[in-house]
Design a protein around this motif. Sequence first.
Motif, PDB file in Angstrom:
ATOM      1  N   PRO A  19       5.898   2.284   6.852  1.00 27.17           N
ATOM      2  CA  PRO A  19       5.457   3.618   6.443  1.00 27.17           C
ATOM      3  C   PRO A  19       4.916   4.386   7.636  1.00 27.17           C
ATOM      4  O   PRO A  19       4.018   3.917   8.317  1.00 27.17           O
ATOM      5  N   ASP A  20       5.513   5.553   7.887  1.00 27.91           N
ATOM      6  CA  ASP A  20       5.069   6.326   9.035  1.00 27.91           C
ATOM      7  C   ASP A  20       5.101   7.820   8.779  1.00 27.91           C
ATOM      8  O   ASP A  20       4.949   8.590   9.689  1.00 27.91           O
ATOM      9  N   GLY A  21       5.287   8.217   7.538  1.00 24.47           N
ATOM     10  CA  GLY A  21       5.353   9.638   7.269  1.00 24.47           C
ATOM     11  C   GLY A  21       4.933   9.959   5.861  1.00 24.47           C
ATOM     12  O   GLY A  21       4.835   9.103   5.000  1.00 24.47           O
ATOM     13  N   VAL A  22       4.702  11.227   5.621  1.00 26.34           N
ATOM     14  CA  VAL A  22       4.264  11.696   4.318  1.00 26.34           C
ATOM     15  C   VAL A  22       5.293  11.382   3.248  1.00 26.34           C
ATOM     16  O   VAL A  22       4.949  11.115   2.107  1.00 26.34           O
ATOM     17  N   GLU A  23       6.563  11.328   3.615  1.00 26.04           N
ATOM     18  CA  GLU A  23       7.606  11.074   2.620  1.00 26.04           C
ATOM     19  C   GLU A  23       7.515   9.686   2.016  1.00 26.04           C
ATOM     20  O   GLU A  23       8.099   9.418   0.983  1.00 26.04           O
ATOM     21  N   ASN A  24       6.746   8.776   2.599  1.00 24.43           N
ATOM     22  CA  ASN A  24       6.623   7.418   2.073  1.00 24.43           C
ATOM     23  C   ASN A  24       5.460   7.245   1.101  1.00 24.43           C
ATOM     24  O   ASN A  24       5.217   6.158   0.618  1.00 24.43           O
ATOM     25  N   ILE A  25       4.732   8.306   0.803  1.00 26.27           N
ATOM     26  CA  ILE A  25       3.605   8.205  -0.113  1.00 26.27           C
ATOM     27  C   ILE A  25       4.122   8.141  -1.542  1.00 26.27           C
ATOM     28  O   ILE A  25       4.990   8.914  -1.946  1.00 26.27           O
ATOM     29  N   ASN A  26       3.578   7.219  -2.333  1.00 25.39           N
ATOM     30  CA  ASN A  26       3.932   7.100  -3.732  1.00 25.39           C
ATOM     31  C   ASN A  26       3.154   8.156  -4.507  1.00 25.39           C
ATOM     32  O   ASN A  26       1.942   8.087  -4.627  1.00 25.39           O
ATOM     33  N   LEU A  27       3.850   9.156  -5.066  1.00 25.76           N
ATOM     34  CA  LEU A  27       3.188  10.244  -5.765  1.00 25.76           C
ATOM     35  C   LEU A  27       3.093  10.021  -7.267  1.00 25.76           C
ATOM     36  O   LEU A  27       2.505  10.814  -7.970  1.00 25.76           O
ATOM     37  N   GLY A  28       3.695   8.950  -7.779  1.00 26.31           N
ATOM     38  CA  GLY A  28       3.660   8.683  -9.203  1.00 26.31           C
ATOM     39  C   GLY A  28       2.275   8.272  -9.657  1.00 26.31           C
ATOM     40  O   GLY A  28       1.448   7.820  -8.885  1.00 26.31           O
ATOM     41  N   GLU A  29       2.006   8.449 -10.946  1.00 28.28           N
ATOM     42  CA  GLU A  29       0.722   8.034 -11.485  1.00 28.28           C
ATOM     43  C   GLU A  29       0.640   6.522 -11.470  1.00 28.28           C
ATOM     44  O   GLU A  29       1.624   5.823 -11.662  1.00 28.28           O
ATOM     45  N   SER A  30      -0.533   6.005 -11.227  1.00 35.00           N
ATOM     46  CA  SER A  30      -0.676   4.576 -11.056  1.00 35.00           C
ATOM     47  C   SER A  30      -2.104   4.171 -11.373  1.00 35.00           C
ATOM     48  O   SER A  30      -3.022   4.981 -11.345  1.00 35.00           O
ATOM     49  N   ASP A  31      -2.296   2.895 -11.647  1.00 36.54           N
ATOM     50  CA  ASP A  31      -3.640   2.390 -11.842  1.00 36.54           C
ATOM     51  C   ASP A  31      -4.189   1.770 -10.557  1.00 36.54           C
ATOM     52  O   ASP A  31      -5.218   1.134 -10.564  1.00 36.54           O
ATOM     53  N   VAL A  32      -3.500   1.963  -9.438  1.00 35.15           N
ATOM     54  CA  VAL A  32      -3.968   1.481  -8.138  1.00 35.15           C
ATOM     55  C   VAL A  32      -4.875   2.543  -7.532  1.00 35.15           C
ATOM     56  O   VAL A  32      -4.548   3.728  -7.529  1.00 35.15           O
ATOM     57  N   ALA A  33      -6.025   2.094  -7.025  1.00 37.28           N
ATOM     58  CA  ALA A  33      -6.985   3.020  -6.419  1.00 37.28           C
ATOM     59  C   ALA A  33      -7.417   2.486  -5.063  1.00 37.28           C
ATOM     60  O   ALA A  33      -7.510   1.277  -4.856  1.00 37.28           O
ATOM     61  N   PHE A  34      -7.678   3.406  -4.144  1.00 41.78           N
ATOM     62  CA  PHE A  34      -8.142   3.076  -2.808  1.00 41.78           C
ATOM     63  C   PHE A  34      -9.558   3.612  -2.634  1.00 41.78           C
ATOM     64  O   PHE A  34      -9.881   4.698  -3.115  1.00 41.78           O
ATOM     65  N   GLY A  35     -10.396   2.861  -1.940  1.00 42.62           N
ATOM     66  CA  GLY A  35     -11.737   3.305  -1.596  1.00 42.62           C
ATOM     67  C   GLY A  35     -11.948   3.128  -0.101  1.00 42.62           C
ATOM     68  O   GLY A  35     -11.428   2.194   0.498  1.00 42.62           O
ATOM     69  N   LEU A  36     -12.711   4.011   0.505  1.00 38.47           N
ATOM     70  CA  LEU A  36     -12.908   3.988   1.953  1.00 38.47           C
ATOM     71  C   LEU A  36     -14.385   4.117   2.268  1.00 38.47           C
ATOM     72  O   LEU A  36     -15.080   4.982   1.729  1.00 38.47           O
ATOM     73  N   SER A  37     -14.886   3.232   3.124  1.00 41.60           N
ATOM     74  CA  SER A  37     -16.242   3.347   3.662  1.00 41.60           C
ATOM     75  C   SER A  37     -16.139   3.188   5.179  1.00 41.60           C
ATOM     76  O   SER A  37     -15.049   2.986   5.708  1.00 41.60           O
ATOM     77  N   LYS A  38     -17.259   3.237   5.875  1.00 42.00           N
ATOM     78  CA  LYS A  38     -17.242   3.064   7.333  1.00 42.00           C
ATOM     79  C   LYS A  38     -16.805   1.664   7.733  1.00 42.00           C
ATOM     80  O   LYS A  38     -16.277   1.450   8.803  1.00 42.00           O
ATOM     81  N   GLU A  39     -17.009   0.681   6.840  1.00 38.40           N
ATOM     82  CA  GLU A  39     -16.758  -0.718   7.167  1.00 38.40           C
ATOM     83  C   GLU A  39     -15.495  -1.304   6.540  1.00 38.40           C
ATOM     84  O   GLU A  39     -14.922  -2.240   7.077  1.00 38.40           O
ATOM     85  N   THR A  40     -15.070  -0.777   5.376  1.00 42.30           N
ATOM     86  CA  THR A  40     -13.971  -1.412   4.634  1.00 42.30           C
ATOM     87  C   THR A  40     -13.040  -0.400   3.970  1.00 42.30           C
ATOM     88  O   THR A  40     -13.408   0.740   3.719  1.00 42.30           O
ATOM     89  N   ILE A  41     -11.827  -0.886   3.698  1.00 47.06           N
ATOM     90  CA  ILE A  41     -10.889  -0.237   2.781  1.00 47.06           C
ATOM     91  C   ILE A  41     -10.851  -1.145   1.561  1.00 47.06           C
ATOM     92  O   ILE A  41     -10.650  -2.354   1.691  1.00 47.06           O
ATOM     93  N   ASP A  42     -11.069  -0.586   0.390  1.00 47.68           N
ATOM     94  CA  ASP A  42     -11.006  -1.349  -0.853  1.00 47.68           C
ATOM     95  C   ASP A  42      -9.806  -0.889  -1.659  1.00 47.68           C
ATOM     96  O   ASP A  42      -9.538   0.313  -1.761  1.00 47.68           O
ATOM     97  N   VAL A  43      -9.084  -1.858  -2.205  1.00 49.66           N
ATOM     98  CA  VAL A  43      -7.916  -1.574  -3.036  1.00 49.66           C
ATOM     99  C   VAL A  43      -8.139  -2.244  -4.379  1.00 49.66           C
ATOM    100  O   VAL A  43      -8.504  -3.424  -4.439  1.00 49.66           O
ATOM    101  N   PHE A  44      -7.925  -1.499  -5.452  1.00 47.25           N
ATOM    102  CA  PHE A  44      -8.127  -1.998  -6.801  1.00 47.25           C
ATOM    103  C   PHE A  44      -6.850  -1.814  -7.616  1.00 47.25           C
ATOM    104  O   PHE A  44      -6.161  -0.806  -7.476  1.00 47.25           O
ATOM    105  N   GLY A  45      -6.526  -2.789  -8.470  1.00 45.67           N
ATOM    106  CA  GLY A  45      -5.455  -2.614  -9.442  1.00 45.67           C
ATOM    107  C   GLY A  45      -4.129  -3.261  -9.108  1.00 45.67           C
ATOM    108  O   GLY A  45      -3.185  -3.127  -9.879  1.00 45.67           O
ATOM    109  N   LEU A  46      -4.004  -3.961  -7.999  1.00 45.43           N
ATOM    110  CA  LEU A  46      -2.751  -4.635  -7.670  1.00 45.43           C
ATOM    111  C   LEU A  46      -2.754  -6.060  -8.199  1.00 45.43           C
ATOM    112  O   LEU A  46      -3.798  -6.626  -8.516  1.00 45.43           O
ATOM    113  N   THR A  47      -1.592  -6.663  -8.267  1.00 49.32           N
ATOM    114  CA  THR A  47      -1.441  -8.043  -8.705  1.00 49.32           C
ATOM    115  C   THR A  47      -2.129  -8.984  -7.720  1.00 49.32           C
ATOM    116  O   THR A  47      -2.032  -8.795  -6.501  1.00 49.32           O
TER     117      THR A  47
END
Length: 162
Positions: free
Chosen positions: A83-111
């Motif tokens: 993935p290297d461009g905007v065209e690779n972003i999944n725009l469909g509705e999903s139950d996957v969520a991303f969270g961002l802090s200074k220390e971590t990236i959190d991902v919720f909802g994947l298998t």
Amino acid sequence: MKKIIFAIVAVLATAFGAAAADYAYTLVVNKTDGSKVNFLFENTPVASFENDNLNILESLSGLEFSYPLSEITDMTFDKELIPDGVENINLGESDVAFGLSKETIDVFGLTAGSLVNIYDLKGNLRAQGIVNADKHASVSIAGLEHGAFIVKAGNHTFKFIH
């Protein structure tokens, strides 16, 4: 005449540019529930079988994964577009969520067992984590230099600036 030559050169440049896309080669573990887990070749995955389990050690990262053989249908090899461009972003509705802090990236909802990969804009893998049984992964970004990055988690991408 100059316009025709310029048009031909532009078409050829576009065609060759599209053909020069970067791919990541992977070992794919196909599970009985229909999900897949990809292991990048650049992490040097080593598969072994022990006590009715498939064990995979990523030599480069040191991460170890274990799957009961009863949950595995087969293993294959694949390549996926980095993935290297905007065209690779999944725009469909999903139950996957991303969270961002200074220390971590959190991902919720994947298998559980899915990989979460963080790439720099050149396509180099910079950090990696795995989704746990609670469908959550937390990947440390504390050691990354400042800049823009792409998170690939399953079929979803997320871009962030650190």
